[in-house]
Write a protein that holds these residues in place. Sequence first.
Motif, PDB file in Angstrom:
ATOM      1  N   GLY A   1     -14.017 -56.907  -7.904  1.00  0.00           N
ATOM      2  CA  GLY A   1     -15.203 -56.109  -7.666  1.00  0.00           C
ATOM      3  C   GLY A   1     -15.032 -54.725  -8.255  1.00  0.00           C
ATOM      4  N   GLY A   2     -16.074 -53.914  -8.171  1.00  0.00           N
ATOM      5  CA  GLY A   2     -15.983 -52.553  -8.707  1.00  0.00           C
ATOM      6  C   GLY A   2     -15.598 -52.556 -10.175  1.00  0.00           C
ATOM      7  N   ASP A   3     -14.680 -51.662 -10.550  1.00  0.00           N
ATOM      8  CA  ASP A   3     -14.230 -51.588 -11.946  1.00  0.00           C
ATOM      9  C   ASP A   3     -13.565 -52.883 -12.401  1.00  0.00           C
ATOM     10  OD1 ASP A   3     -15.156 -49.015 -11.994  1.00  0.00           O
ATOM     11  OD2 ASP A   3     -13.181 -48.074 -11.831  1.00  0.00           O
ATOM     12  N   SER A   4     -12.937 -53.606 -11.481  1.00  0.00           N
ATOM     13  CA  SER A   4     -12.205 -54.813 -11.865  1.00  0.00           C
ATOM     14  C   SER A   4     -13.128 -56.000 -12.140  1.00  0.00           C
ATOM     15  CB  SER A   4     -11.204 -55.200 -10.768  1.00  0.00           C
ATOM     16  OG  SER A   4     -11.850 -55.755  -9.644  1.00  0.00           O
ATOM     17  N   ARG A   5     -14.407 -55.878 -11.807  1.00  0.00           N
ATOM     18  CA  ARG A   5     -15.323 -57.005 -12.038  1.00  0.00           C
ATOM     19  C   ARG A   5     -15.335 -57.408 -13.513  1.00  0.00           C
ATOM     20  NH1 ARG A   5     -17.706 -60.445 -13.769  1.00  0.00           N
ATOM     21  NH2 ARG A   5     -19.615 -61.514 -13.079  1.00  0.00           N
ATOM     22  N   PHE A   6     -15.175 -56.459 -14.410  1.00  0.00           N
ATOM     23  CA  PHE A   6     -15.195 -56.757 -15.838  1.00  0.00           C
ATOM     24  C   PHE A   6     -13.819 -56.536 -16.476  1.00  0.00           C
ATOM     25  CE2 PHE A   6     -19.485 -55.380 -14.599  1.00  0.00           C
ATOM     26  CZ  PHE A   6     -20.157 -56.565 -14.847  1.00  0.00           C
ATOM     27  N   ALA A   7     -12.779 -56.678 -15.653  1.00  0.00           N
ATOM     28  CA  ALA A   7     -11.415 -56.514 -16.152  1.00  0.00           C
ATOM     29  C   ALA A   7     -11.039 -57.677 -17.066  1.00  0.00           C
ATOM     30  CB  ALA A   7     -10.433 -56.433 -14.981  1.00  0.00           C
ATOM     31  N   TRP A   8     -10.059 -57.418 -17.912  1.00  0.00           N
ATOM     32  CA  TRP A   8      -9.470 -58.469 -18.728  1.00  0.00           C
ATOM     33  C   TRP A   8      -8.513 -59.255 -17.844  1.00  0.00           C
ATOM     34  CZ3 TRP A   8     -10.488 -59.303 -23.969  1.00  0.00           C
ATOM     35  CH2 TRP A   8     -11.301 -58.332 -24.583  1.00  0.00           C
ATOM     36  N   HIS A   9      -8.595 -60.575 -17.909  1.00  0.00           N
ATOM     37  CA  HIS A   9      -7.730 -61.379 -17.048  1.00  0.00           C
ATOM     38  C   HIS A   9      -7.428 -62.721 -17.698  1.00  0.00           C
ATOM     39  CE1 HIS A   9     -11.922 -62.350 -16.034  1.00  0.00           C
ATOM     40  NE2 HIS A   9     -11.508 -63.539 -15.621  1.00  0.00           N
TER      41      HIS A   9
ATOM     42  N   SER B   1     -25.726 -59.927 -13.081  1.00  0.00           N
ATOM     43  CA  SER B   1     -25.292 -59.232 -11.868  1.00  0.00           C
ATOM     44  C   SER B   1     -23.879 -58.703 -12.022  1.00  0.00           C
ATOM     45  CB  SER B   1     -25.355 -60.195 -10.673  1.00  0.00           C
ATOM     46  OG  SER B   1     -24.756 -59.620  -9.531  1.00  0.00           O
ATOM     47  N   SER B   2     -23.611 -57.590 -11.376  1.00  0.00           N
ATOM     48  CA  SER B   2     -22.260 -57.036 -11.341  1.00  0.00           C
ATOM     49  C   SER B   2     -21.629 -57.236  -9.965  1.00  0.00           C
ATOM     50  CB  SER B   2     -22.276 -55.550 -11.697  1.00  0.00           C
ATOM     51  OG  SER B   2     -23.098 -54.828 -10.789  1.00  0.00           O
ATOM     52  N   ALA B   3     -22.213 -58.150  -9.171  1.00  0.00           N
ATOM     53  CA  ALA B   3     -21.650 -58.455  -7.848  1.00  0.00           C
ATOM     54  C   ALA B   3     -20.241 -59.019  -8.004  1.00  0.00           C
ATOM     55  CB  ALA B   3     -22.554 -59.445  -7.118  1.00  0.00           C
ATOM     56  N   ASP B   4     -19.487 -58.950  -6.938  1.00  0.00           N
ATOM     57  CA  ASP B   4     -18.089 -59.389  -6.959  1.00  0.00           C
ATOM     58  C   ASP B   4     -17.944 -60.814  -7.488  1.00  0.00           C
ATOM     59  OD1 ASP B   4     -17.646 -56.984  -5.762  1.00  0.00           O
ATOM     60  OD2 ASP B   4     -17.111 -57.792  -3.796  1.00  0.00           O
ATOM     61  N   LEU B   5     -16.801 -61.066  -8.103  1.00  0.00           N
ATOM     62  CA  LEU B   5     -16.405 -62.405  -8.522  1.00  0.00           C
ATOM     63  C   LEU B   5     -15.267 -62.845  -7.608  1.00  0.00           C
ATOM     64  CD1 LEU B   5     -15.836 -63.647 -12.157  1.00  0.00           C
ATOM     65  CD2 LEU B   5     -14.170 -64.159 -10.365  1.00  0.00           C
TER      66      LEU B   5
ATOM     67  N   GLU C   1      -5.117 -57.681   3.175  1.00  0.00           N
ATOM     68  CA  GLU C   1      -5.880 -57.322   1.986  1.00  0.00           C
ATOM     69  C   GLU C   1      -5.044 -56.330   1.180  1.00  0.00           C
ATOM     70  OE1 GLU C   1     -10.376 -55.909   1.438  1.00  0.00           O
ATOM     71  OE2 GLU C   1      -9.072 -54.266   2.077  1.00  0.00           O
ATOM     72  N   ILE C   2      -4.746 -56.689  -0.054  1.00  0.00           N
ATOM     73  CA  ILE C   2      -3.953 -55.832  -0.932  1.00  0.00           C
ATOM     74  C   ILE C   2      -4.863 -55.231  -1.993  1.00  0.00           C
ATOM     75  CG2 ILE C   2      -2.056 -55.762  -2.597  1.00  0.00           C
ATOM     76  CD1 ILE C   2      -0.796 -58.107  -1.126  1.00  0.00           C
ATOM     77  N   THR C   3      -4.817 -53.917  -2.139  1.00  0.00           N
ATOM     78  CA  THR C   3      -5.579 -53.219  -3.176  1.00  0.00           C
ATOM     79  C   THR C   3      -4.642 -52.339  -3.975  1.00  0.00           C
ATOM     80  OG1 THR C   3      -6.134 -51.444  -1.601  1.00  0.00           O
ATOM     81  CG2 THR C   3      -7.735 -53.230  -1.853  1.00  0.00           C
ATOM     82  N   LEU C   4      -5.075 -52.022  -5.205  1.00  0.00           N
ATOM     83  CA  LEU C   4      -4.230 -51.222  -6.103  1.00  0.00           C
ATOM     84  C   LEU C   4      -5.063 -50.166  -6.809  1.00  0.00           C
ATOM     85  CD1 LEU C   4      -3.346 -54.576  -6.664  1.00  0.00           C
ATOM     86  CD2 LEU C   4      -1.293 -53.212  -7.159  1.00  0.00           C
ATOM     87  N   LYS C   5      -4.527 -48.960  -6.883  1.00  0.00           N
ATOM     88  CA  LYS C   5      -5.209 -47.880  -7.583  1.00  0.00           C
ATOM     89  C   LYS C   5      -5.292 -48.154  -9.085  1.00  0.00           C
ATOM     90  CE  LYS C   5      -3.885 -44.201  -4.344  1.00  0.00           C
ATOM     91  NZ  LYS C   5      -3.124 -42.921  -4.183  1.00  0.00           N
ATOM     92  N   SER C   6      -4.318 -48.900  -9.603  1.00  0.00           N
ATOM     93  CA  SER C   6      -4.284 -49.163 -11.039  1.00  0.00           C
ATOM     94  C   SER C   6      -5.382 -50.135 -11.478  1.00  0.00           C
ATOM     95  CB  SER C   6      -2.914 -49.726 -11.438  1.00  0.00           C
ATOM     96  OG  SER C   6      -2.619 -50.899 -10.701  1.00  0.00           O
ATOM     97  N   VAL C   7      -5.893 -50.933 -10.551  1.00  0.00           N
ATOM     98  CA  VAL C   7      -6.996 -51.867 -10.853  1.00  0.00           C
ATOM     99  C   VAL C   7      -8.033 -51.713  -9.743  1.00  0.00           C
ATOM    100  CG1 VAL C   7      -7.587 -54.216 -11.575  1.00  0.00           C
ATOM    101  CG2 VAL C   7      -5.227 -53.429 -11.763  1.00  0.00           C
ATOM    102  N   PRO C   8      -8.846 -50.654  -9.792  1.00  0.00           N
ATOM    103  CA  PRO C   8      -9.797 -50.372  -8.708  1.00  0.00           C
ATOM    104  C   PRO C   8     -10.779 -51.521  -8.497  1.00  0.00           C
ATOM    105  CG  PRO C   8      -9.625 -48.506 -10.232  1.00  0.00           C
ATOM    106  CD  PRO C   8      -8.925 -49.658 -10.876  1.00  0.00           C
ATOM    107  N   GLY C   9     -10.976 -51.860  -7.243  1.00  0.00           N
ATOM    108  CA  GLY C   9     -11.931 -52.910  -6.905  1.00  0.00           C
ATOM    109  C   GLY C   9     -11.315 -54.285  -6.784  1.00  0.00           C
ATOM    110  N   LEU C  10     -10.081 -54.458  -7.256  1.00  0.00           N
ATOM    111  CA  LEU C  10      -9.394 -55.748  -7.134  1.00  0.00           C
ATOM    112  C   LEU C  10      -8.859 -55.875  -5.712  1.00  0.00           C
ATOM    113  CD1 LEU C  10      -8.364 -58.239  -8.823  1.00  0.00           C
ATOM    114  CD2 LEU C  10      -6.172 -57.023  -8.930  1.00  0.00           C
ATOM    115  N   ARG C  11      -9.124 -57.023  -5.081  1.00  0.00           N
ATOM    116  CA  ARG C  11      -8.662 -57.245  -3.714  1.00  0.00           C
ATOM    117  C   ARG C  11      -7.986 -58.624  -3.648  1.00  0.00           C
ATOM    118  NH1 ARG C  11     -13.799 -55.690  -3.499  1.00  0.00           N
ATOM    119  NH2 ARG C  11     -14.695 -57.464  -2.374  1.00  0.00           N
TER     120      ARG C  11
END
Length: 382
Positions: free
Chosen positions: A317-325, A278-282, A121-131
């Motif tokens: 998830g978290g802040d990244s749930r509504f990230a631009w992608h 819902s703001s549940a994970d995508l 599992e890789i996570t990044l501080k720059s995109v919180p919640g992204l896994r």
Amino acid sequence: MLSNEDISVGYTQQDYGVTESDTSISSTSANGFKPLFKLYRHMPYEEFDELCFDPELKPESNTLLDPLFPENYKQLHPNDISIATYPFSTDGLSLLSGFIEASHSQIAMGSFSQCPATFEEITLKSVPGLRIYPGALPPDTQRQLLLNVIEEYLPPELHLTNLDPTYHIPKPFNLFAHPPDTAVLARSENTSPTTFKALQNKKLRWLTLGGQYDWTTKRYPTFEPNTKDFPKFPKSLWAFLSGESQIFKTSINPEASIINFYSDGDILSPHQDVAEKSSADLASISIGCEAVFFCGLSKDKMPLQIRVRSGDVIVMGGDSRFAWHGIGKVWQSTTPDYLAEFDYTANFDQTDIDPQIAAGRQHYADWILNKRINLNIRQMLD
């Protein structure tokens, strides 16, 4: 705003129909995505592969991450990335086998001999919640998923595609159950008829499961379950992701999914997924060809660039749930051999399968060789 010239190698937001918010990017404001679309537009796969091993080769690739070789990104951003290793538990194996058992036509499982003992599992501080879970899905699961997309998720009349408003698509929609030159009539005199070969090659771009997202209004027609515009989510895919997943470390009640079909060179412009209550994970699952995926909390800054391969899972998830992608480019002929050289006519249950569908399976391997299928699964209601 990204002009048609800027994104001529693939689909515009309007063409692809997967925008869920006002995704226009003002030409007067900073645009961190635009240089990356230009970077990858004409880039050969060999150059992309080299860039993943040495992101410093170009200044624009400073945020490029290859999840299988994260040390290259870590050298540039030592304080940003974290990597955790988990055992592929008995519960995780049960989840994968349960997905296959819930499918209409089941692959002959070989005890998941190719399933890894652990996954990362890789996570990044720059995109919180992204896994990021590289290679989380073993080959058997990917093969089953490919079969399900074609034979279980595409056919139902209530599962709409980008083709339905333009063509008289026969229902159930069997993509390979007709000869390639079979004509498909247009709904308007201003549109020419097409063929099943054209549908397979490029024209099929997206499919909606569960809540039927309206691309024109950029919203769901209803949030009332078990209605025409909010049919039941496919059982097999629901079983794969519902509850507390032991593989993806996420809890989600799958109620809607957009399945994108990409071809060589295709892109997807930056957008946010904000239509759900819902703001549940995508959860995002990739099978087939490789691509570069962009994700960032701000459209004005250069996003994270992720090399995505077949079998990778990304959870926003978290802040990244509504990230631009978005997607920067898809490269043809990068599908792994275990998908592109597999015999789909002999390794799946043929019981009660229409002979035309069974015959169509001989084309699956050639088709997925140059396709990327991405399943974005989300929860609509709190």
